[in-house]
Write a protein that holds these residues in place. Structure first.
Motif, mmCIF file in Angstrom:
data_model
loop_
_atom_site.group_PDB
_atom_site.id
_atom_site.type_symbol
_atom_site.label_atom_id
_atom_site.label_comp_id
_atom_site.label_asym_id
_atom_site.label_seq_id
_atom_site.Cartn_x
_atom_site.Cartn_y
_atom_site.Cartn_z
ATOM 1 N N VAL A 126 -6.242 11.621 16.009
ATOM 2 C CA VAL A 126 -5.000 12.323 16.336
ATOM 3 C C VAL A 126 -4.861 13.630 15.563
ATOM 4 C CG1 VAL A 126 -2.487 12.184 16.198
ATOM 5 C CG2 VAL A 126 -3.813 10.229 16.996
ATOM 6 N N THR A 127 -5.144 13.603 14.276
ATOM 7 C CA THR A 127 -4.857 14.761 13.435
ATOM 8 C C THR A 127 -6.059 15.648 13.184
ATOM 9 O OG1 THR A 127 -5.350 13.612 11.352
ATOM 10 C CG2 THR A 127 -3.116 13.368 12.251
ATOM 11 N N GLY A 128 -7.261 15.122 13.451
ATOM 12 C CA GLY A 128 -8.465 15.875 13.146
ATOM 13 C C GLY A 128 -8.921 15.707 11.708
ATOM 14 N N ARG A 129 -8.182 14.944 10.919
ATOM 15 C CA ARG A 129 -8.545 14.697 9.531
ATOM 16 C C ARG A 129 -8.597 13.198 9.283
ATOM 17 N NH1 ARG A 129 -5.048 18.949 5.806
ATOM 18 N NH2 ARG A 129 -5.934 20.885 6.672
ATOM 19 N N TYR A 130 -9.660 12.766 8.634
ATOM 20 C CA TYR A 130 -9.818 11.352 8.307
ATOM 21 C C TYR A 130 -8.704 10.935 7.355
ATOM 22 C CZ TYR A 130 -12.587 7.096 7.530
ATOM 23 O OH TYR A 130 -13.043 5.813 7.499
ATOM 24 N N GLY A 131 -8.112 9.749 7.609
ATOM 25 C CA GLY A 131 -6.989 9.297 6.813
ATOM 26 C C GLY A 131 -7.351 8.968 5.370
ATOM 27 N N THR A 132 -6.344 8.680 4.576
ATOM 28 C CA THR A 132 -6.539 8.431 3.145
ATOM 29 C C THR A 132 -6.371 6.957 2.780
ATOM 30 O OG1 THR A 132 -4.199 8.898 2.713
ATOM 31 C CG2 THR A 132 -5.765 10.751 2.546
ATOM 32 N N CYS A 133 -6.304 6.084 3.780
ATOM 33 C CA CYS A 133 -6.153 4.657 3.519
ATOM 34 C C CYS A 133 -7.404 4.127 2.816
ATOM 35 C CB CYS A 133 -5.932 3.919 4.838
ATOM 36 S SG CYS A 133 -5.742 2.146 4.653
ATOM 37 N N SER A 134 -7.217 3.303 1.798
ATOM 38 C CA SER A 134 -8.333 2.743 1.032
ATOM 39 C C SER A 134 -8.204 1.224 0.971
ATOM 40 C CB SER A 134 -8.343 3.306 -0.388
ATOM 41 O OG SER A 134 -7.189 2.866 -1.091
ATOM 42 N N GLU A 135 -9.201 0.589 0.368
ATOM 43 C CA GLU A 135 -9.140 -0.864 0.188
ATOM 44 C C GLU A 135 -7.910 -1.244 -0.633
ATOM 45 O OE1 GLU A 135 -12.027 -4.507 -1.398
ATOM 46 O OE2 GLU A 135 -12.585 -2.393 -1.706
ATOM 47 N N ARG A 136 -7.572 -0.432 -1.602
ATOM 48 C CA ARG A 136 -6.388 -0.707 -2.420
ATOM 49 C C ARG A 136 -5.119 -0.615 -1.581
ATOM 50 N NH1 ARG A 136 -4.769 2.145 -8.215
ATOM 51 N NH2 ARG A 136 -2.809 1.001 -8.511
ATOM 52 N N THR A 137 -5.079 0.348 -0.643
ATOM 53 C CA THR A 137 -3.917 0.468 0.238
ATOM 54 C C THR A 137 -3.716 -0.819 1.019
ATOM 55 O OG1 THR A 137 -4.458 2.819 0.509
ATOM 56 C CG2 THR A 137 -2.853 1.884 2.026
ATOM 57 N N VAL A 138 -4.797 -1.352 1.578
ATOM 58 C CA VAL A 138 -4.712 -2.591 2.358
ATOM 59 C C VAL A 138 -4.290 -3.745 1.466
ATOM 60 C CG1 VAL A 138 -6.001 -4.209 3.798
ATOM 61 C CG2 VAL A 138 -6.452 -1.746 3.990
ATOM 62 N N ARG A 139 -4.803 -3.786 0.246
ATOM 63 C CA ARG A 139 -4.440 -4.856 -0.679
ATOM 64 C C ARG A 139 -2.939 -4.810 -0.990
ATOM 65 N NH1 ARG A 139 -8.345 -4.143 -3.761
ATOM 66 N NH2 ARG A 139 -7.386 -2.819 -5.357
ATOM 67 N N ASP A 140 -2.391 -3.608 -1.104
ATOM 68 C CA ASP A 140 -0.946 -3.470 -1.346
ATOM 69 C C ASP A 140 -0.144 -3.978 -0.152
ATOM 70 O OD1 ASP A 140 -1.405 -2.431 -3.834
ATOM 71 O OD2 ASP A 140 -1.080 -0.336 -3.267
ATOM 72 N N TRP A 141 -0.668 -3.761 1.068
ATOM 73 C CA TRP A 141 0.005 -4.312 2.258
ATOM 74 C C TRP A 141 -0.023 -5.830 2.230
ATOM 75 C CZ3 TRP A 141 -3.209 -0.835 6.076
ATOM 76 C CH2 TRP A 141 -2.746 0.480 5.987
ATOM 77 N N LEU A 142 -1.169 -6.394 1.885
ATOM 78 C CA LEU A 142 -1.337 -7.846 1.932
ATOM 79 C C LEU A 142 -0.504 -8.553 0.859
ATOM 80 C CD1 LEU A 142 -5.187 -8.010 2.572
ATOM 81 C CD2 LEU A 142 -3.394 -8.727 4.162
ATOM 82 N N THR A 143 -0.396 -7.951 -0.311
ATOM 83 C CA THR A 143 0.378 -8.576 -1.391
ATOM 84 C C THR A 143 1.873 -8.356 -1.224
ATOM 85 O OG1 THR A 143 0.193 -6.595 -2.780
ATOM 86 C CG2 THR A 143 -1.534 -8.294 -3.008
ATOM 87 N N GLY A 144 2.263 -7.446 -0.330
ATOM 88 C CA GLY A 144 3.678 -7.137 -0.152
ATOM 89 C C GLY A 144 4.169 -6.030 -1.050
#
Length: 423
Positions: A32-50
């Motif tokens: 969509v933006t032409g730039r690769y996002g900045t989401c990382s494994e830590r970002t996903v871990r923060d989602w999973l832990t709440g």
């Protein structure tokens, strides 16, 4: 906040690791933006832990596209809202769409969200509007072209164009909207090519090329030229097929990515082989292999996932068989089948048909008829697309020309007629 059980469950359903989910989210954002996002494994871990209960808008839209459901259904809670006592009921829309025995029911279950009021469109809207494309591509890989797929793709294009007309947007977003509409229309065109509905395919390709031009999107233009080359081949216009392959080679995406160049050269090789131009066909095959060898893993659209070493072997088998090199065609077909990922069921059936033809052209009736009959088993859970029917018809014709009275030929003929009446 407690752990996000819903997100963890949905990741398990798709067998996604934290790293893989981060990549998919970043991939959607890049489209969509032409730039690769900045989401990382830590970002996903923060989602999973709440720890992060409501992701950033672009990441949230990308998550919704990846899982084909709302952020709330993924267990996220808008700021200020109470967390639900229990996770929402399991959403099985994507699995139903791909595995349903009735394609029409699957298409009707496929939601393509679009703004229905005057609004300002941005990156999140583009992600939402693109969200159906991967599902459509997956259905095509599994079942092949059919009317329900065509209708769903055209509905997606209509939703995008309605949003484009009704909403306000920057010039960049507006171009990307045209590109998304071109992608949906390309799916409809390809579905018609695979089903051999050639007149409708031509109409969709005309619209696709216009939309790709408005989008100034070289990847969408490449996709259209690639399909135009295949359509010209089906219509027996082999010089036009070569010209379309050359036009695909001239798009800027082939200069950026050798993988696209490889497919364009392979498409030209097929056109040359249909004109019995052996030197040009083999030269183009060599260029296709050289380009593929220079390609590196990188972000590519979901529709292009079919192409790689396995598909190049399959296309090489087509070229070699048409040049009279049936033994080499058989070898290439075996290589294609050994390398094809399991999700490409339709392509596996086509490669099997090419293997049967190569075996038949070497005079091996029993082996070739056994190979051809296995196609019916591969496609047992769905209808056989028109392009595959034509391939089976070619095999049947060549078999009767070679020997109509051999036991293997009679047994094949019985199976062929029985399966045809069912499909």
């Amino acid at each position: 906040m407690g752990a996000n059980v819903s997100l963890r469950r949905r990741m398990a359903e798709l067998e996604l690791s934290q790293v893989e989910l981060a990549h998919r989210v970043n991939k959607h954002i890049a489209v969509v933006t032409g730039r690769y996002g900045t989401c990382s494994e830590r970002t996903v871990r923060d989602w999973l832990t709440g720890k992060t209960s409501w992701p950033h808008v672009r990441q949230r839209a990308a998550l919704e596209a990846v899982f084909d459901c709302t952020a709330e259904e993924l267990g996220f809670v808008p700021r200020g809202a109470p967390r639900p006592a229990s996770p929402p009921e399991e959403d099985v829309r994507r699995r139903t769409f791909i595995t349903s025995g009735t394609a029409a029911a699957a298409a009707s279950a496929f939601p393509i969200p679009a703004p229905n009021r005057q609004t300002t469109l941005g990156a999140a809207d583009l992600l939402r509007l693109r969200s159906g494309l991967e599902t459509l591509d997956a259905l095509d890989d599994h079942q092949g072209g059919h009317a329900a797929l065509e209708r769903a793709a055209l509905a997606g294009a209509d939703q995008v164009l309605i949003a484009q007309r009704n909403g306000s947007a920057s010039e960049r977003v507006r171009r990307r909207l045209f590109g998304v509409a071109a992608d949906y229309t390309a799916v409809a065109a390809w579905s018609c090519i695979d089903a051999r509905e050639l007149d409708r395919a031509q109409q969709h390709l005309d619209a696709c090329m216009r939309l790709a031009g408005l989008a100034q999107d070289s990847t969408a233009q490449f996709r259209a030229w690639n399909s135009i080359a295949m359509l010209a081949h089906q219509q027996g216009r082999h010089p036009d097929a070569v010209a379309a392959a050359h036009a695909a080679q001239a798009t800027s995406v082939t200069r950026r990515d050798p993988m696209f160049a490889s497919l364009a050269y392979a498409r030209a090789a097929i056109g040359y082989s249909n004109q019995s131009d052996r030197p040009a066909a083999l030269r183009s095959l060599g260029l296709a292999n050289d380009s593929l060898g220079r390609a590196r893993p990188e972000l590519r659209p979901s529709w292009f996932a079919f192409y790689g070493p396995a598909e190049l072997h399959a296309l090489t088998a087509v070229v070699r068989d048409r040049l009279g090199d049936s033994d080499q065609a058989e070898g290439s077909s075996h290589q294609a089948l050994a390398m094809l990922p399991p999700q490409f069921r339709r392509n596996r059936a086509l490669a099997t048909g090419r293997l049967a033809l190569a075996q038949l052209h070497q005079g091996d009736l029993e082996l070739s008829t056994s190979t051809a009959a296995s196609i019916f088993d591969l496609m047992a859970s769905g209808s056989i697309p028109g392009r595959m029917r034509t391939l089976l018809g070619d095999f049947h014709r060549d078999l009767l020309t070679l020997s109509s009275n051999a036991p293997a030929a009679r047994e094949w003929g019985d199976r062929y007629r029985t399966e045809w009446s069912r499909k």
